[in-house]
Scaffold this active site. Sequence first.
Site, PDB file in Angstrom:
ATOM      1  N   PHE A  73       0.820  -1.208   0.000  1.00 42.17           N
ATOM      2  CA  PHE A  73       0.000   0.000   0.000  1.00 42.17           C
ATOM      3  C   PHE A  73       0.858   1.263   0.000  1.00 42.17           C
ATOM      4  CE2 PHE A  73       0.795  -0.229   4.527  1.00 42.17           C
ATOM      5  CZ  PHE A  73       0.760   1.093   4.960  1.00 42.17           C
ATOM      6  N   LYS A  74       2.119   1.136   0.380  1.00 43.39           N
ATOM      7  CA  LYS A  74       3.004   2.294   0.445  1.00 43.39           C
ATOM      8  C   LYS A  74       3.379   2.814  -0.941  1.00 43.39           C
ATOM      9  CE  LYS A  74       4.456   1.188   5.053  1.00 43.39           C
ATOM     10  NZ  LYS A  74       5.504   0.836   5.984  1.00 43.39           N
TER      11      LYS A  74
END
Length: 197
Positions: A73-74
Site C-alpha cells: 500500500f506504500k
Amino acid sequence: RIGALPFDQCAAELSQYFVDDNFTKADLQALCADAYSYALPIKTMDGQILDAATPEPADEFILELFHGPTLAFKDFAGRFMGRTVSHLLGKSRETRTILVATSGDTGGAIGHAFLNLPGVQVYILYPKGGVSSVQEHQLTSMGGNSNVKAIAVDGTFDDCQALVKKAFADKDMATQHHLMSANSINVGRVIPQSFYY
C-alpha cells in the site's frame, strides 16, 4: 461528484488542497496519472470489480491496495511523493539525498518510486536478516548504477532508524547533503495515503 472519478483524477483533485503555487491543476493531473498508472480495482463485497457494467451495488466496497509495483500500500504514497519531489527539484535545480529506514515495505516502495529520478539520491537502511526474502530482493535489485542504494545494517529496524535520526540531527551533515526523509515523519508520505479513503 469526486467519488465517481477514476482514482488518479480523484487524487489530483484532493492534492490541490495540500500544495502551493508550484503545482498547477494540470501538473497535479499529470503527476497523479503517472503515479497511479497501475490497476486500482474497487470491488464489491462479493468480489465483483466495480465498473460501469456493475449493477448498482450495496454501500460497501473494497479498494485493493496491493496492485502497485512493489505490492505494498506504500506505493500510493511513495509514487506520489517521488513525482512531486521530482517536479519541485526540476523547477529549482536543487538536489536531495533521501535517507529511509525500513523493516521491509517502505524501502521497496520508496526505492521504486524514486528510481532514476533526477536530482535525488536514495539510501535505504534495512536490518540485515530482518526483512523477508522478497523484500530484500526488491531492496537490492534496483541496479548497481542507479540512484537507489540499499544498505544492510547489523541490527534491528530501531538501529536503522537511530542512524537516520542521527544523520538528521547533525545540522552540518543535513545541510551539506540536503537530507530529506521519506519515512512517515514526512507529511509528503502521509497526505497521499489519505487519498484512497
